[in-house]
Design a protein around this motif. Structure first.
Motif, PDB file in Angstrom:
ATOM      1  N   VAL A 145       0.842  -1.203   0.000  1.00 40.04           N
ATOM      2  CA  VAL A 145       0.000   0.000   0.000  1.00 40.04           C
ATOM      3  C   VAL A 145       0.877   1.253   0.000  1.00 40.04           C
ATOM      4  O   VAL A 145       0.592   2.234  -0.679  1.00 40.04           O
ATOM      5  CB  VAL A 145      -0.959  -0.008   1.215  1.00 40.04           C
ATOM      6  CG1 VAL A 145      -1.643   1.341   1.364  1.00 40.04           C
ATOM      7  CG2 VAL A 145      -2.001  -1.097   1.049  1.00 40.04           C
ATOM      8  N   ARG A 203       2.156   1.850  -3.401  1.00 37.67           N
ATOM      9  CA  ARG A 203       1.114   2.385  -4.286  1.00 37.67           C
ATOM     10  C   ARG A 203       0.852   3.858  -4.038  1.00 37.67           C
ATOM     11  O   ARG A 203       0.389   4.568  -4.932  1.00 37.67           O
ATOM     12  CB  ARG A 203      -0.174   1.578  -4.134  1.00 37.67           C
ATOM     13  CG  ARG A 203      -0.009   0.235  -4.795  1.00 37.67           C
ATOM     14  CD  ARG A 203      -1.250  -0.589  -4.816  1.00 37.67           C
ATOM     15  NE  ARG A 203      -0.839  -1.940  -5.199  1.00 37.67           N
ATOM     16  CZ  ARG A 203      -1.355  -3.052  -4.729  1.00 37.67           C
ATOM     17  NH1 ARG A 203      -2.338  -2.993  -3.851  1.00 37.67           N
ATOM     18  NH2 ARG A 203      -0.921  -4.215  -5.129  1.00 37.67           N
ATOM     19  N   SER A 204       1.128   4.319  -2.816  1.00 38.23           N
ATOM     20  CA  SER A 204       0.959   5.754  -2.589  1.00 38.23           C
ATOM     21  C   SER A 204       2.170   6.524  -3.127  1.00 38.23           C
ATOM     22  O   SER A 204       2.092   7.712  -3.378  1.00 38.23           O
ATOM     23  CB  SER A 204       0.760   6.035  -1.102  1.00 38.23           C
ATOM     24  OG  SER A 204       1.974   5.818  -0.411  1.00 38.23           O
ATOM     25  N   LEU A 223      -0.932   5.440 -10.077  1.00 41.18           N
ATOM     26  CA  LEU A 223      -1.244   4.885 -11.401  1.00 41.18           C
ATOM     27  C   LEU A 223      -2.650   5.315 -11.799  1.00 41.18           C
ATOM     28  O   LEU A 223      -3.613   5.050 -11.087  1.00 41.18           O
ATOM     29  CB  LEU A 223      -1.129   3.352 -11.350  1.00 41.18           C
ATOM     30  CG  LEU A 223      -1.515   2.566 -12.595  1.00 41.18           C
ATOM     31  CD1 LEU A 223      -0.728   3.027 -13.812  1.00 41.18           C
ATOM     32  CD2 LEU A 223      -1.276   1.074 -12.374  1.00 41.18           C
ATOM     33  N   PHE A 230     -16.893   7.198  -7.494  1.00 39.70           N
ATOM     34  CA  PHE A 230     -17.978   6.540  -6.761  1.00 39.70           C
ATOM     35  C   PHE A 230     -18.600   7.398  -5.674  1.00 39.70           C
ATOM     36  O   PHE A 230     -19.710   7.125  -5.235  1.00 39.70           O
ATOM     37  CB  PHE A 230     -17.468   5.250  -6.120  1.00 39.70           C
ATOM     38  CG  PHE A 230     -16.537   5.482  -4.964  1.00 39.70           C
ATOM     39  CD1 PHE A 230     -15.204   5.740  -5.189  1.00 39.70           C
ATOM     40  CD2 PHE A 230     -17.003   5.471  -3.672  1.00 39.70           C
ATOM     41  CE1 PHE A 230     -14.344   5.980  -4.140  1.00 39.70           C
ATOM     42  CE2 PHE A 230     -16.146   5.702  -2.602  1.00 39.70           C
ATOM     43  CZ  PHE A 230     -14.807   5.961  -2.843  1.00 39.70           C
ATOM     44  N   ASP A 262     -14.479  12.138  -3.275  1.00 43.37           N
ATOM     45  CA  ASP A 262     -13.885  11.152  -4.172  1.00 43.37           C
ATOM     46  C   ASP A 262     -12.379  11.351  -4.278  1.00 43.37           C
ATOM     47  O   ASP A 262     -11.602  10.404  -4.221  1.00 43.37           O
ATOM     48  CB  ASP A 262     -14.547  11.215  -5.550  1.00 43.37           C
ATOM     49  CG  ASP A 262     -14.404   9.895  -6.283  1.00 43.37           C
ATOM     50  OD1 ASP A 262     -13.273   9.561  -6.644  1.00 43.37           O
ATOM     51  OD2 ASP A 262     -15.423   9.183  -6.452  1.00 43.37           O
ATOM     52  N   PHE A 268     -10.376   9.983  -1.367  1.00 44.45           N
ATOM     53  CA  PHE A 268     -10.345   8.538  -1.141  1.00 44.45           C
ATOM     54  C   PHE A 268      -8.923   7.994  -0.968  1.00 44.45           C
ATOM     55  O   PHE A 268      -8.636   7.295   0.002  1.00 44.45           O
ATOM     56  CB  PHE A 268     -11.059   7.827  -2.295  1.00 44.45           C
ATOM     57  CG  PHE A 268     -11.151   6.339  -2.150  1.00 44.45           C
ATOM     58  CD1 PHE A 268     -11.914   5.771  -1.140  1.00 44.45           C
ATOM     59  CD2 PHE A 268     -10.470   5.487  -3.024  1.00 44.45           C
ATOM     60  CE1 PHE A 268     -12.010   4.387  -1.015  1.00 44.45           C
ATOM     61  CE2 PHE A 268     -10.565   4.112  -2.896  1.00 44.45           C
ATOM     62  CZ  PHE A 268     -11.327   3.564  -1.893  1.00 44.45           C
ATOM     63  N   GLY A 269      -8.041   8.348  -1.877  1.00 41.58           N
ATOM     64  CA  GLY A 269      -6.661   7.859  -1.809  1.00 41.58           C
ATOM     65  C   GLY A 269      -5.954   8.327  -0.548  1.00 41.58           C
ATOM     66  O   GLY A 269      -5.471   7.502   0.242  1.00 41.58           O
ATOM     67  N   ASN A 321      -7.177   6.568   2.509  1.00 42.25           N
ATOM     68  CA  ASN A 321      -6.663   5.207   2.620  1.00 42.25           C
ATOM     69  C   ASN A 321      -5.226   5.180   3.121  1.00 42.25           C
ATOM     70  O   ASN A 321      -4.775   4.201   3.696  1.00 42.25           O
ATOM     71  CB  ASN A 321      -6.732   4.500   1.263  1.00 42.25           C
ATOM     72  CG  ASN A 321      -8.149   4.173   0.878  1.00 42.25           C
ATOM     73  OD1 ASN A 321      -9.002   3.976   1.743  1.00 42.25           O
ATOM     74  ND2 ASN A 321      -8.418   4.122  -0.415  1.00 42.25           N
ATOM     75  N   MET A 322      -4.490   6.286   2.857  1.00 39.43           N
ATOM     76  CA  MET A 322      -3.110   6.350   3.322  1.00 39.43           C
ATOM     77  C   MET A 322      -3.060   6.657   4.816  1.00 39.43           C
ATOM     78  O   MET A 322      -1.986   6.641   5.418  1.00 39.43           O
ATOM     79  CB  MET A 322      -2.347   7.439   2.566  1.00 39.43           C
ATOM     80  CG  MET A 322      -2.093   7.111   1.098  1.00 39.43           C
ATOM     81  SD  MET A 322      -1.632   8.595   0.167  1.00 39.43           S
ATOM     82  CE  MET A 322      -0.056   8.981   0.919  1.00 39.43           C
ATOM     83  N   MET A 361      -2.645  11.906  -3.696  1.00 40.25           N
ATOM     84  CA  MET A 361      -1.791  11.055  -2.865  1.00 40.25           C
ATOM     85  C   MET A 361      -0.357  11.588  -2.890  1.00 40.25           C
ATOM     86  O   MET A 361       0.502  11.091  -2.165  1.00 40.25           O
ATOM     87  CB  MET A 361      -1.830   9.609  -3.374  1.00 40.25           C
ATOM     88  CG  MET A 361      -3.229   9.000  -3.368  1.00 40.25           C
ATOM     89  SD  MET A 361      -3.225   7.206  -3.468  1.00 40.25           S
ATOM     90  CE  MET A 361      -2.404   6.928  -5.007  1.00 40.25           C
TER      91      MET A 361
END
Lengths: 285, 282, 281
Positions: free
Chosen positions: A81, A84-85, A89, A99, A106, A109-110, A113-114, A162
């Motif tokens: 994870v 990915r931050s 991508l 969503f 929206d 969201f990223g 999650n971090m 992010m």
């Protein structure tokens, strides 16, 4: 020069050990210099998108290593994870991933999650939406009410928020009109110039790549066909032409002019540069 | 009366919303190859749907081969005459197998079995997909899917096909496949082809270009005429082909070069001629 | 994960099963289901297994493809087998007794039987219907078999059309789901940790885009269908007219006989069979 990402002997093979064995990528060695824009071009099925999904650990190569600032991203699979931050991508047609109720949530969201604190998230959302050309008013709207081009920007802002060190974009401007393309690619370039982010842009449009990239990686049949600086690649424009890649129209013109002995260079890919070259050719004759 | 005629057409998706089409008068002759260009949201796709009778004008009228699209009794005949290929290849294929999909329209028309078979085979041959007749549709490439969509329309034997950004989601190879199919339909089969696009390289292939902005037609002419007005196109956020822009800039700088050059080859010819003339003058 | 699901995917070919009238196949399917479910005795089970093997063999579907299609069901299969193995309380002494775990002979038998039955059901149905019948053929067959219901105003055609479109969109939507999962993963979404509630909540960013896109696809498809003169089932003709020939009836009668045979085999014991064979010779 530091490399943000480095690929070492990367192969991706499907159906190993069966009669349907197929190498999607075959012994790829390449690197993406920090703070520069690298464009990846190639036909459909050349392995561009497979390559993209390796860069942030969404899929694992059969062989080889992906190094992010020298560190193997698969060293600690549990901390993927985090990778990915650091490597953002953006997929093709990313607007289909929206969503949440509002554009703002929206984009959050990223960062959420971090596990970032709320005020930091707010700051990042604001910054990302500015570079993607979204207004304060649009942040409060539902993403589903927006036009296609605006949705695209929201999706890109969602990854930008992010604040990744490397940003990989698969066809960020596909299906947009010329102005929309310019706004998105221009905004990203500006962001890169200020924050030193490394950009990797996959595109079918040689013209976009020529206008925005510093380096080019040309893929063909799962292998690296050519790589180098934009100038370097276009010096060998004929080689690109042989691989049936879609060249900028202006480069096609200069290949033709060279054939007719009217001009020497083929590394011409922008209209401004072309104009200078033609004027030079006319006055020198 | 022309094959397709729009008279004072206005359209809004609902009475409260802004008009998407804002007073359009248009005549399209049988057998012509017309390209409608404009930036995203200029109303070009809405116009396409109006021309086929999928949408009905809020004001004004549209006639296809003399039939008013608002006339419910004629809806079926209009659809038979004027088919439409849409943007997303995945969302217009009805069946899982290629030939079954192409048979969909003739089946709806209630044609006899032998006639359906004949039309399916002919349509497959036209788009060069005969060998894929029994294949699963979802495994095809984007360009192949769009060719199947074209064949599905051809099987109705329409006189006109409207392509609503049918190449927007394709890669360059797929785009070329579809553009060459359009040309073939028009030049060899005499079909009326209307293509909505924002790819200028595609628009230049047409015989006539219509430029739209804010629900109105702002230019209408041959590709040469349209692309001579570089500034006008740029003002409505459209780009011109690179060589067109180059020749325009050179001409503006005082070089005696013609405007409206669209292809790299033509540009090379013009430049060669110009240089020769210069060296003769020296 | 989802990309391994091959349900609803037609496997083009020209095998015996491909050529069988889909209506006959539907009837055979019903018989086959009965056959597999009633087979209790070893003999009956062997017959049903042999018949499933026969279906697979004549379907022309590659075995590796079949196995791949059954792969997502491994969990269900394993679960069923384990439940049967551990929780069947048989007569006599257990074979294995370890704390509270007791495995009886009948437990093993039940586990094997259930496993084979489920596997037969999945593989048999796949080769009989999903792999060898194109969705359109299938819906045509359903429409035709159910057509008497039209008389009592049941919308049989609409139902069949909806089903065929749903089948056609399965691969498209699976692909889309994978794409959305990847996209949200790239935004650091975590689908694998936390309690049940957290995991369910994590599905929202997948389900909403999927739902929105399904609605959009439906709208576009409706336009495209209208453009191709779709106006319901009335006056529609078919490219492929379903015809049954002698081979189809032979097939049907054979399966009927096998099904009836399974009922009898259930009641027979091995010694009776041996005696029966001895009588013949």
């Amino acid at each position: 020069m530091t490399n943000a990402l480095e690929l070492k002997n990367i192969s991706v093979i499907y159906g190993e050990g069966t009669p349907f064995r197929k190498a999607a990528l075959n012994n790829i060695n390449t690197s993406f210099p920090k703070g520069e824009i690298t464009g990846i071009i190639g036909h459909t099925g050349s392995g561009k998108s497979t390559l993209a999904s390796l860069l942030n650990g969404l899929s694992k190569p059969t062989e080889g290593e992906v190094l992010l600032f020298g560190e193997n991203i698969w060293a600690k699979p549990k901390e993927m994870v985090k990778i990915r931050s650091r490597v953002g991508l953006v997929f093709q047609y990313p607007e289909y991933q929206l969503f949440d109720e509002t554009v703002e949530s929206d984009i959050s969201f990223g960062p959420k999650n971090m596990g970032l604190p709320d005020d930091e998230i707010k700051k990042r959302v604001k910054l990302a939406s500015e570079f993607c050309g979204l207004s304060e008013k649009e942040l409060k709207r539902s993403p589903f009410e927006l036009s296609g081009g605006q949705k695209r920007r929201v999706a890109i802002a969602g990854v930008l928020a992010m604040q990744p060190e490397v940003l990989v974009l698969d066809e960020p401007a596909a299906g947009l009109d010329p102005k929309g393309r310019e706004e998105i690619l221009g905004g990203l370039t500006e962001y890169k110039n200020i924050y030193g982010t490394t950009l990797i842009i996959i595109s079918h449009s040689m013209e976009d790549i020529a206008n925005y990239a510093d380096n080019i990686l040309v893929m063909k049949d799962g292998e690296v066909y050519m790589q180098g600086g934009v100038h370097e690649i276009f010096m060998q424009a004929e080689k690109l032409f042989d691989a049936k890649l879609d060249l900028p129209q202006i480069t096609k013109l200069f290949i033709e002019l060279k054939k007719r002995n009217l001009c020497e260079n083929t590394d011409v890919y922008t209209v401004g540069y072309a104009k200078k070259e033609i004027e030079k050719a006319i006055t020198s004759k | 009366m022309s094959f397709i005629e729009a008279q004072g057409v206005e359209f809004a998706y609902s009475p409260e919303e802004d008009k998407v089409i804002n007073g359009i008068d248009l005549k399209i002759e049988k057998g012509s190859y017309v390209s409608i260009i404009g930036h995203n949201g200029c109303g070009k796709s809405t116009l396409a749907k109006l021309l086929c009778g999928i949408l009905l004008p809020s004001k004004g009228a549209i006639f296809v081969d003399g039939m008013n699209t608002a006339d419910e009794d004629k809806a079926f005949d209009i659809r038979k005459k004027c088919g439409m290929v849409f943007q997303n290849p995945d969302n217009q294929l009805v069946a899982s197998v290629v030939e079954e999909d192409i048979a969909f329209a003739p089946e709806n028309l209630g044609l006899p079995r032998e006639e359906i078979r004949k039309r399916v085979d002919a349509a497959l041959a036209t788009v060069d997909m005969t060998e894929h007749a029994k294949h699963a549709t979802y495994k095809l490439s984007g360009g192949q899917k769009q060719r199947i969509a074209i064949a599905g329309i051809l099987a109705m034997q329409p006189e006109c096909i409207v392509f609503d950004e049918a190449t927007a989601m394709l890669d360059p190879t797929g785009r070329k496949e579809i553009v060459s199919a359009m040309k073939r339909l028009n030049k060899e089969m005499g079909m009326t082809v209307i293509t909505i696009t924002h790819y200028m390289n595609e628009a230049v292939e047409a015989d006539r270009i219509i430029v739209m902005d804010h629900g109105k037609i702002i230019s209408d002419g041959t590709p040469q005429e349209i692309f001579s007005e570089v500034e006008k196109l740029q003002s409505v956020s459209l780009a011109v082909p690179q060589v067109t822009e180059l020749m325009y800039l050179l001409e503006k700088d005082g070089f005696d070069l013609p405007r409206g050059i669209l292809h790299a080859m033509d540009a090379a010819d013009v430049i060669e001629k110009f240089m020769r003339r210069q060296s003769e003058n020296d | 994960m989802l990309k391994d699901v091959t349900f609803g995917q037609y496997y083009p070919g020209n095998s015996l099963l491909h050529r069988t009238d889909p209506r006959i196949k539907l009837i055979i399917l019903v018989e086959y289901l009965v056959l597999v479910l009633v087979a209790e005795s070893e003999l009956a089970a062997l017959t049903s297994l042999a018949f499933t093997g026969f279906l697979i063999a004549v379907s022309g579907v590659r075995f590796s493809v079949l196995i791949k299609s059954a792969k997502p069901l491994i969990f269900v299969l394993a679960f069923t087998a384990i439940v049967n193995l551990f929780f069947t309380v048989g007569e006599g002494e257990p074979l294995v007794s370890f704390y509270f775990i007791k495995i009886y002979q009948s437990g093993i038998r039940n586990a094997v039987m259930m496993l084979l039955r489920l596997l037969s059901l999945v593989l048999g149905t796949s080769v009989l219907i999903s792999f060898t019948t194109s969705p359109l053929e299938l819906t045509d067959a359903i429409e035709s078999v159910l057509s008497p219901l039209k008389k009592i105003k049941v919308p049989v055609h609409e139902f069949a059309m909806m089903m065929s479109i749903a089948l056609r969109f399965i691969p498209t939507l699976i692909e889309e789901t994978n794409k959305i999962i990847s996209a949200q993963k790239a935004r650091c979404a975590d689908f694998e940790s936390g309690n049940l509630l957290k995991r369910l909540k994590a599905l929202i960013p997948i389900l909403i885009p999927l739902f929105v896109s399904a609605v959009r696809r439906a709208e576009e498809l409706a336009d495209a269908m209208e453009c191709r003169c779709y106006h319901g089932g009335e006056g529609r003709t078919k490219l492929k007219v379903m015809k049954s020939d002698a081979k189809d009836y032979v097939f049907l009668v054979t399966v009927t006989l096998i099904t009836v045979a399974v009922f009898f085999l259930n009641r027979l014991t091995w010694s009776e069979v041996v005696g029966f064979c001895a009588d013949i010779f």
